[in-house]
Design a protein around this motif. Structure first.
Motif, PDB file in Angstrom:
ATOM      1  N   GLY A 111       0.822  -1.205   0.000  1.00  0.00           N
ATOM      2  CA  GLY A 111       0.000   0.000   0.000  1.00  0.00           C
ATOM      3  C   GLY A 111       0.852   1.249   0.000  1.00  0.00           C
ATOM      4  O   GLY A 111       2.040   1.206   0.309  1.00  0.00           O
ATOM      5  N   PRO A 112       0.248   2.380  -0.342  1.00  0.00           N
ATOM      6  CA  PRO A 112       1.008   3.623  -0.454  1.00  0.00           C
ATOM      7  C   PRO A 112       1.490   4.161   0.887  1.00  0.00           C
ATOM      8  O   PRO A 112       2.479   4.868   0.955  1.00  0.00           O
ATOM      9  N   GLU A 113       0.784   3.837   1.961  1.00  0.00           N
ATOM     10  CA  GLU A 113       1.179   4.268   3.309  1.00  0.00           C
ATOM     11  C   GLU A 113       0.956   3.099   4.246  1.00  0.00           C
ATOM     12  O   GLU A 113      -0.180   2.758   4.538  1.00  0.00           O
ATOM     13  N   GLY A 114       2.004   2.515   4.701  1.00  0.00           N
ATOM     14  CA  GLY A 114       1.823   1.347   5.550  1.00  0.00           C
ATOM     15  C   GLY A 114       1.242   0.223   4.731  1.00  0.00           C
ATOM     16  O   GLY A 114       1.787  -0.168   3.718  1.00  0.00           O
ATOM     17  N   PRO A 136       0.148  10.702  16.509  1.00  0.00           N
ATOM     18  CA  PRO A 136       0.654  11.463  15.361  1.00  0.00           C
ATOM     19  C   PRO A 136       1.826  10.752  14.685  1.00  0.00           C
ATOM     20  O   PRO A 136       2.622  10.089  15.334  1.00  0.00           O
ATOM     21  N   GLY A 137       1.888  10.871  13.358  1.00  0.00           N
ATOM     22  CA  GLY A 137       2.974  10.256  12.608  1.00  0.00           C
ATOM     23  C   GLY A 137       2.683   8.858  12.116  1.00  0.00           C
ATOM     24  O   GLY A 137       3.466   8.283  11.372  1.00  0.00           O
ATOM     25  N   LYS A 138       1.577   8.288  12.549  1.00  0.00           N
ATOM     26  CA  LYS A 138       1.214   6.944  12.075  1.00  0.00           C
ATOM     27  C   LYS A 138       0.639   7.061  10.666  1.00  0.00           C
ATOM     28  O   LYS A 138       0.108   8.093  10.280  1.00  0.00           O
ATOM     29  N   PRO A 139       0.713   5.989   9.872  1.00  0.00           N
ATOM     30  CA  PRO A 139       0.155   6.028   8.516  1.00  0.00           C
ATOM     31  C   PRO A 139      -1.348   6.326   8.532  1.00  0.00           C
ATOM     32  O   PRO A 139      -2.059   5.930   9.451  1.00  0.00           O
ATOM     33  N   ARG A 140      -1.794   7.007   7.497  1.00  0.00           N
ATOM     34  CA  ARG A 140      -3.224   7.291   7.367  1.00  0.00           C
ATOM     35  C   ARG A 140      -3.952   6.024   6.919  1.00  0.00           C
ATOM     36  O   ARG A 140      -3.418   5.234   6.153  1.00  0.00           O
ATOM     37  N   THR A 141      -5.159   5.867   7.407  1.00  0.00           N
ATOM     38  CA  THR A 141      -6.008   4.775   6.940  1.00  0.00           C
ATOM     39  C   THR A 141      -7.455   5.226   6.986  1.00  0.00           C
ATOM     40  O   THR A 141      -7.774   6.275   7.529  1.00  0.00           O
ATOM     41  N   ILE A 142      -8.318   4.423   6.426  1.00  0.00           N
ATOM     42  CA  ILE A 142      -9.700   4.804   6.221  1.00  0.00           C
ATOM     43  C   ILE A 142     -10.594   4.465   7.411  1.00  0.00           C
ATOM     44  O   ILE A 142     -10.256   3.629   8.247  1.00  0.00           O
ATOM     45  N   SER A 143     -11.735   5.156   7.485  1.00  0.00           N
ATOM     46  CA  SER A 143     -12.797   4.813   8.409  1.00  0.00           C
ATOM     47  C   SER A 143     -13.809   3.983   7.625  1.00  0.00           C
ATOM     48  O   SER A 143     -14.408   4.472   6.670  1.00  0.00           O
ATOM     49  N   PHE A 144     -13.990   2.737   8.002  1.00  0.00           N
ATOM     50  CA  PHE A 144     -14.853   1.827   7.248  1.00  0.00           C
ATOM     51  C   PHE A 144     -16.295   2.296   7.162  1.00  0.00           C
ATOM     52  O   PHE A 144     -17.001   1.984   6.218  1.00  0.00           O
TER      53      PHE A 144
END
Length: 192
Positions: A111-114, A136-144
Motif C-alpha cells: 500500500g502507499p502508506e503502511g 501522530p505520525g502513524k500512517p493514514r487509513t480509512i474509516s470503514f
C-alpha cells in the motif's frame, strides 16, 4: 467437498523486476513459471490478493488488462496488472480452485502508506473519510463506516466484478472463495 491444496501466488508482485514498462512477455513468462511450480507440487488451488491501489491508480481509471500507459511512452506501465490474463493462465494450468482477497482493504504489506492498498488518491482527496488517530505520525487509513469510503469501495468491487470476476464465478468456474477485507487490525496497534 474437494481437498484444497494450494499456494499463494501474488501476480502483482511477480512482474520481473521493480521498474515500470517491463515487456508483457517477461511478466507472463514469470507467471507461467510460478504456476508450473504449483502444478509440479500437485496443488489444485491458488490464492491471491487483488490490490485496489494497483488496479485503480487514478480515481475512476481501472486497469485489469495491464495496458495503461500513464507515462505516455507507448508501453504499458505495469503489464502485471493484467489480472484477466493471469486468471486465464491459472485455468490453462489446470488449477481448479481460486481463492481471492480483493479488499477493499488488504494488509499484504502492500500500500502507499503502511498497508491496506487503499489508493493514495483516496487518502489525499478524502481526508474526512480517514480514521482519527491518537498517535501522530502513524500512517493514514480509512474509516470503514464513512460514506465516501463505502461509495468508492463499492465502485472498486463493482468494476472488478464487471471486468474480471464475473467470468470466473459460479458453478464449475474456478473462483470458489472471496474474502472481503484482510487483516483490518490497523497495524496491530490501538492507534485509531
Amino acid at each position: 467437498a474437494p481437498y484444497l491444496y494450494g499456494a499463494e501466488v501474488q501476480y502483482f508482485r511477480a512482474r520481473g523486476g521493480p521498474e515500470r514498462n517491463l515487456p508483457p512477455e517477461t511478466v507472463e513468462a514469470l507467471w507461467r513459471k510460478l504456476l508450473s511450480r504449483v502444478q509440479e507440487a500437485g496443488m489444485n488451488a491458488v490464492t491471491f490478493y487483488i490490490p485496489w491501489d494497483f488496479h485503480e491508480p487514478v480515481e475512476g481509471v481501472f486497469d485489469f488488462t495491464g495496458t495503461l500507459d500513464r507515462d505516455g511512452d507507448g508501453k504499458a506501465d505495469y503489464p502485471s496488472r493484467n489480472l484477466i490474463r493471469f486468471l486465464e493462465l491459472v485455468e490453462k494450468a489446470g488449477i481448479r480452485y481460486v481463492m481471492i482477497r480483493p479488499g477493499p482493504y488488504i494488509n499484504a504489506e502492500w500500500g502507499p502508506e503502511g498497508f491496506g492498498a487503499i489508493p493514495k488518491w483516496f487518502l489525499d482527496r478524502y481526508p474526512k473519510a480517514l480514521a482519527k488517530t491518537i498517535s501522530p505520525g502513524k500512517p493514514r487509513t480509512i474509516s470503514f463506516g464513512h460514506p465516501l469510503f463505502r461509495g468508492r469501495a463499492r465502485r472498486w468491487i463493482s468494476a472488478l466484478h464487471q471486468n474480471v470476476l464475473r467470468a470466473h464465478l459460479g458453478p464449475n468456474r474456478p473462483i470458489v472463495m472471496l474474502q472481503l477485507d484482510n487483516e483490518t487490525n490497523y497495524f496491530w496497534d490501538s492507534i485509531y
